[in-house]
Enzyme design. Structure first.
Site: not given
Length: 253
Positions: A17, A20, A69, A95, A147, A160, A162, A164
């Site tokens: 990733g 950006r 990925v 990432n 996060s 998201y 869960a 992370k």
């Protein structure tokens, strides 16, 4: 006076990733430290090419390796191509990620699985396929992006958060499994000025920023600096740790 070599000099850093946001900032920061950058991205070739040009403009080396990925066959090909083109991988930044805030009534199993596939499966696949180079060298360092969503309730980011949280558990387990040769850590950013910020409910952001002790968003360069620290020998006695970079939005012991 003896000149001190940059801390990542000549070694290969694979950043997923990396086109950006925080990934781009990592590519620039690690290249500044002398690393040869293997930039993985999913689809945005123009952004990836722009990051590559930015790395090269500061005198660094950067090669592009497109792949999803969460697709193990594709990522296996990336690792082989990196090894062939740049050399064995010494540093890995997992990432790549995705999020799309949804009310629980809108969240489907397919959406949940896709979020986990990219954000958690992608980290597992990445580590599984870079660790052997590191173990063979007797040295390596991995940093995975979690996060603050993993550390506090997120009613509209159930999938998201869960995934992370799973990254944090994965990091702890790999830190023990790959020790002592390879260190594995995580960084958990808070609200950061990236494209992902634009996917959140904009009406809620002013109140969210007001609640942050440092009263601002993070800059992509700030978690990137934490990542560079954890990858480096400056963090030689740190493994299995999750560093929160959130301006005080989330505070952990």
């Amino acid at each position: 006076m003896t000149e001190i070599a940059p801390e990542f000099a000549g070694r290969v850093a694979l950043v997923t990733g990396g086109a950006r946001g925080i990934g781009r900032a990592c590519c620039l920061r690690l290249a500044e430290g002398g690393a040869k950058i293997a930039l993985n991205y999913a689809a945005n070739h123009s952004a990836a090419a722009e990051t590559k040009a930015m790395v090269e403009a500061q005198g660094g080396v950067c090669e592009l390796f497109p792949a999803d990925v969460g697709d193990e066959a594709a990522f296996t090909g990336v690792v082989a191509a990196v090894r062939s083109k740049l050399g064995p991988i010494s540093y890995f930044v997992a990432n790549a990620g995705t999020t799309g805030p949804l009310h629980h009534s809108e969240l489907t199993l397919d959406t949940f699985r896709e979020t986990v596939r990219v954000n958690l499966d992608g980290v597992f696949i990445g580590i599984q396929h870079v660790k052997d180079d590191m173990l063979a060298q007797g040295h390596g360092s991995i940093v995975c992006l979690s996060s603050i969503a993993a550390l506090r309730p997120r009613a509209r980011q159930i999938d998201y958060a869960a995934a992370k949280a799973g990254v944090i558990a994965l990091v702890r387990c790999y830190a023990e499994a790959l020790a002592p040769a390879v260190r594995v850590n995580a960084v958990a950013p808070g609200l950061t000025e990236t494209d992902m910020l634009g996917q959140l409910d904009q009406s809620l952001l002013p109140a969210r920023v007001a609640a942050i002790p440092l009263k601002r968003y993070g800059k992509a360069s700030e978690p990137a600096e934490a990542i560079a620290f954890l990858l480096s020998d400056r963090a030689s006695f740190i493994t299995g740790h999750t560093m929160v970079v959130s301006g005080g939005d989330v505070m952990t012991p």
